[in-house]
Every structure is written in structure tokens, then in C-alpha cells.
Design a protein around this motif. Structure first.
Motif, mmCIF file in Angstrom:
data_model
loop_
_atom_site.group_PDB
_atom_site.id
_atom_site.type_symbol
_atom_site.label_atom_id
_atom_site.label_comp_id
_atom_site.label_asym_id
_atom_site.label_seq_id
_atom_site.Cartn_x
_atom_site.Cartn_y
_atom_site.Cartn_z
ATOM 1 N N THR A 158 0.832 -1.206 0.000
ATOM 2 C CA THR A 158 0.000 0.000 0.000
ATOM 3 C C THR A 158 0.864 1.253 0.000
ATOM 4 O OG1 THR A 158 -1.828 -1.095 1.125
ATOM 5 C CG2 THR A 158 -1.749 1.299 1.294
ATOM 6 N N GLY A 159 0.562 2.173 -0.904
ATOM 7 C CA GLY A 159 1.273 3.450 -0.964
ATOM 8 C C GLY A 159 2.566 3.411 -1.755
ATOM 9 N N LEU A 160 2.930 2.259 -2.291
ATOM 10 C CA LEU A 160 4.178 2.165 -3.047
ATOM 11 C C LEU A 160 3.935 2.402 -4.535
ATOM 12 C CD1 LEU A 160 5.858 -0.993 -1.449
ATOM 13 C CD2 LEU A 160 6.020 1.404 -0.732
ATOM 14 N N ASP A 161 4.966 2.875 -5.237
ATOM 15 C CA ASP A 161 4.851 3.054 -6.683
ATOM 16 C C ASP A 161 4.896 1.682 -7.355
ATOM 17 O OD1 ASP A 161 7.646 2.308 -7.583
ATOM 18 O OD2 ASP A 161 8.147 3.984 -6.256
ATOM 19 N N PRO A 162 4.491 1.591 -8.628
ATOM 20 C CA PRO A 162 4.403 0.284 -9.294
ATOM 21 C C PRO A 162 5.685 -0.532 -9.253
ATOM 22 C CG PRO A 162 3.258 1.937 -10.586
ATOM 23 C CD PRO A 162 3.953 2.675 -9.477
ATOM 24 N N GLN A 163 6.844 0.105 -9.428
ATOM 25 C CA GLN A 163 8.099 -0.640 -9.413
ATOM 26 C C GLN A 163 8.391 -1.208 -8.034
ATOM 27 O OE1 GLN A 163 10.190 -1.512 -12.045
ATOM 28 N NE2 GLN A 163 10.941 -2.824 -10.417
ATOM 29 N N ALA A 164 8.198 -0.380 -6.998
ATOM 30 C CA ALA A 164 8.428 -0.852 -5.627
ATOM 31 C C ALA A 164 7.466 -1.979 -5.272
ATOM 32 C CB ALA A 164 8.276 0.310 -4.651
ATOM 33 N N ARG A 165 6.238 -1.878 -5.791
ATOM 34 C CA ARG A 165 5.234 -2.918 -5.532
ATOM 35 C C ARG A 165 5.679 -4.242 -6.132
ATOM 36 N NH1 ARG A 165 -0.116 -0.969 -7.803
ATOM 37 N NH2 ARG A 165 0.342 0.695 -6.307
ATOM 38 N N ARG A 166 6.201 -4.187 -7.361
ATOM 39 C CA ARG A 166 6.641 -5.426 -8.017
ATOM 40 C C ARG A 166 7.880 -6.013 -7.348
ATOM 41 N NH1 ARG A 166 3.984 -6.684 -12.656
ATOM 42 N NH2 ARG A 166 2.458 -5.129 -13.318
ATOM 43 N N ASN A 167 8.704 -5.175 -6.742
ATOM 44 C CA ASN A 167 9.838 -5.686 -5.977
ATOM 45 C C ASN A 167 9.353 -6.545 -4.802
ATOM 46 O OD1 ASN A 167 11.722 -4.420 -7.610
ATOM 47 N ND2 ASN A 167 11.870 -2.596 -6.325
ATOM 48 N N ILE A 168 8.263 -6.087 -4.160
ATOM 49 C CA ILE A 168 7.683 -6.863 -3.066
ATOM 50 C C ILE A 168 7.107 -8.170 -3.603
ATOM 51 C CG2 ILE A 168 5.951 -6.899 -1.225
ATOM 52 C CD1 ILE A 168 8.165 -4.883 -0.683
ATOM 53 N N TRP A 169 6.452 -8.104 -4.772
ATOM 54 C CA TRP A 169 5.899 -9.324 -5.375
ATOM 55 C C TRP A 169 7.000 -10.358 -5.588
ATOM 56 C CZ3 TRP A 169 2.279 -7.509 -9.965
ATOM 57 C CH2 TRP A 169 1.256 -6.702 -9.440
ATOM 58 N N ASP A 170 8.156 -9.890 -6.082
ATOM 59 C CA ASP A 170 9.280 -10.807 -6.339
ATOM 60 C C ASP A 170 9.710 -11.503 -5.049
ATOM 61 O OD1 ASP A 170 9.298 -10.141 -9.010
ATOM 62 O OD2 ASP A 170 10.931 -8.689 -8.837
ATOM 63 N N ILE A 171 9.724 -10.751 -3.934
ATOM 64 C CA ILE A 171 10.116 -11.339 -2.648
ATOM 65 C C ILE A 171 9.111 -12.402 -2.223
ATOM 66 C CG2 ILE A 171 10.389 -10.851 -0.177
ATOM 67 C CD1 ILE A 171 11.538 -8.103 -0.994
ATOM 68 N N VAL A 172 7.817 -12.095 -2.362
ATOM 69 C CA VAL A 172 6.770 -13.053 -1.973
ATOM 70 C C VAL A 172 6.889 -14.332 -2.797
ATOM 71 C CG1 VAL A 172 4.274 -13.468 -1.903
ATOM 72 C CG2 VAL A 172 5.187 -11.255 -1.177
#
Length: 309
Positions: A158-172
Motif C-alpha cells: 500500500t502506498g508504493l509506486d508500481p516498481q516498488a510494488r513489483r519488488n515486493i511481489w518478487d520477494i513473496v
């Protein structure tokens, strides 16, 4: 045996029923996502499973253990990234991980965690100068310090830009490849659709749907949304609405200037009749599109509520 079992979980706050007899189970290695509108009971459910709130009634079992008799052992096997992370601004990234690692009997190598969350180059930076995405990755890193079997992420992007969001997806997804079980809540439908093995839709404290994203979408796949655009010369696409409404299978019709949008359970038959009508009346169709259904369509269908980030 499921790694997590929740049976008839209930929580009230005075006269408000936040969680109303929720039951579900999560398999080992699964990414299980809870979605729902604000106030649906997502965070309350997660906090009860994490041991942060006590349910009024119901049972929670994590790897066969419960919070009443096994709280010490459960704390060693779970990792929690809360909705609002309280990080220490003046500590460095490395120091932050080191402090939390000292709270557990077992811990992963901090260098390994830094590499895993892609913060190795920032290990000596103070928390206060990190970007929002870097802070969120650090919060996830803290949840990983005890090498947990089960991870809980409450709206991690929540509140992250699209690139930062996808970085989290990669970790998950990397955690899944390691066999970890992840239970998360999210405000983003695309996130739930791309990451989840199963999705649990909650509304007003109750589970209203639970299945794989693909199966939930398949339930609605008989109905398709069709978009047609006409030349700007057409006075108003609304003149066609009454005609389209009479077609077999049509459920919803609307017009926006020279655009006609309708939903139908018989797309081929509806289009056959429509093109017959436009040909006979010499109406040119400039563009046609058939919208693929998504998890957001499922959400709207089950809750009747517009999703807002």
C-alpha cells in the motif's frame, strides 16, 4: 494436514461484529490472500491469527499448536510484517535486522536476508533516509530474521509506486519457491490475482467466496463485457441501447458518447444480431473489444461494491 486452521473465529468491538464465524485452512507453501473492502475484518482476522488480538470465540491452530498453550513455540515459527511498521530511524539497515535477530532462538544470516530483500548496498544507511519501498522491504526482512515457516503480510504494498510494488511481489514469490507459507491482505486486485494460490473474499466480517483466482473468475466467465466504438459522426450511441437490450443474454447496457458497452451471457449471438442491425442501418463500427474478466469483476459481483485503493 494444513499448516493453519481457523474455525468459527469471531470478534466484536462493543456492538460491531468485526469477524463473524470465519473458518478456513491454509496449506503448507501456499500464498493465501484475504481481500475485502475497508472495514471488512481483514486486519482483525490477521491479528487474531498472529496472536495480537484475542478472539471472542473460535479456534486457531498453527502447525497443530494454539496460542493458549503454545505461544512461545508459535512465536518462533511465524514472521509478521504489520500494516504500520515501527522502524528505528537512527539505526542502520544492518543494525535493525541485528536487533530483531537477537530476539529469537534461531535466526538467518543477516547478510543472506539483505541479499534476499535486495538491500545489501544500503546495509549501512540509516532507516530515516530510506525510500518507502526500501523501508517496506526492510520490514519484510525483519519478518524473516527467525527463518519462519509462516509469514503474515498486512497490505505490504500500500502506498508504493508500481516498481516498488513489483519488488515486493518478487520477494513473496521467492519465499514461495523456498517452501514458505504466506498469508497476506491487499488492496490491489492485480496483486491478489498474480500472487495468490487461493483468495478469500470477506465482507462485513464473513467469508463470501474462497477459491483460486482462476476458479473465481471462471464462475463469471459465462458473462462477457463487449465494447464497441462508432465514428464521431454518430449522434449518440444511446439510440442503439433499446435495440441491444432485446438481444438474448444481455444483462447490462450503457452508452458513453460514441461508445456502447454491454454485458451478455451469449456474446456470439448478441454480436451476430448487433452486426446485422448495424449493417441494415448502415452504421459503421470502428472498433470492437471483448473484455477479459479479472478478480476485480469477481469482487464487484460478490460484494456489489466498487473497489478503491
Amino acid at each position: 494436514m494444513p499448516i493453519l486452521e481457523v474455525k468459527k473465529l469471531r470478534k466484536t468491538f462493543q456492538s460491531v461484529v468485526a469477524v463473524d464465524n470465519i473458518s478456513f485452512s491454509v496449506e503448507n507453501g501456499e500464498i493465501f490472500t484475504i481481500i475485502g473492502p475497508n472495514g471488512a475484518g481483514k486486519t482483525t482476522t490477521l491479528e487474531m491469527i498472529e496472536g495480537l488480538q484475542t478472539p471472542d470465540s473460535g479456534e486457531i491452530q498453527l502447525k497443530g499448536m494454539n496460542w493458549k498453550s503454545d505461544s512461545g513455540r508459535i512465536k518462533q515459527i511465524i514472521g509478521v510484517q504489520p500494516q504500520t511498521s515501527a522502524l528505528f530511524d537512527l539505526l542502520t539497515v544492518y543494525e535493525s535486522l541485528d536487533v530483531f535477530a537477537g530476539l529469537y532462538k534461531r535466526s538467518r544470516s543477516i547478510d543472506e536476508i539483505l541479499d534476499f530483500i535486495n538491500l545489501t548496498e544500503h546495509r549501512n544507511k540509516r532507516v530515516k533516509i530510506l525510500s518507502g519501498g526500501q523501508k517496506q522491504r526492510l520490514a519484510i526482512g525483519i519478518a524473516l530474521v527467525n527463518d519462519p515457516d509462516i509469514l503474515f503480510f498486512d497490505e505490504p504494498t500500500t502506498g508504493l509506486d508500481p516498481q516498488a510494488r513489483r519488488n515486493i511481489w518478487d520477494i513473496v514469490l521467492k519465499l514461495k519457491s523456498l517452501g514458505k507459507t504466506t498469508i497476506l491482505t491487499t488492496h490491489y486486485m492485480e496483486e491478489a490475482e498474480k500472487l495468490s494460490d487461493r483468495v478469500c473474499i470477506v465482507d462485513q466480517g464473513k467469508i463470501i467466496a474462497l477459491d483460486t483466482p482462476q476458479n473465481l473468475i471462471q464462475v463469471l466467465s459465462k458473462e462477457r463485457e463487449i465494447h464497441l466504438s462508432f465514428p464521431a459522426s454518430i449522434k449518440d450511441a444511446r439510440e442503439i441501447i433499446q435495440v441491444v437490450k432485446e438481444y438474448p443474454g444481455v444483462t447490462k447496457v450503457k452508452a458513453e458518447q460514441n461508445m456502447l458497452i454491454f454485458s451478455t451471457t451469449s456474446p456470439e449471438e448478441s454480436l451476430y444480431h448487433l452486426f446485422k442491425y448495424t449493417t441494415e442501418n448502415q452504421i459503421k463500427v470502428e472498433q470492437i473489444g471483448i473484455k477479459d474478466l479479472s478478480l476485480e469483476d469477481v469482487f464487484l459481483s460478490y460484494t456489489g461494491k466498487e473497489w478503491r485503493d
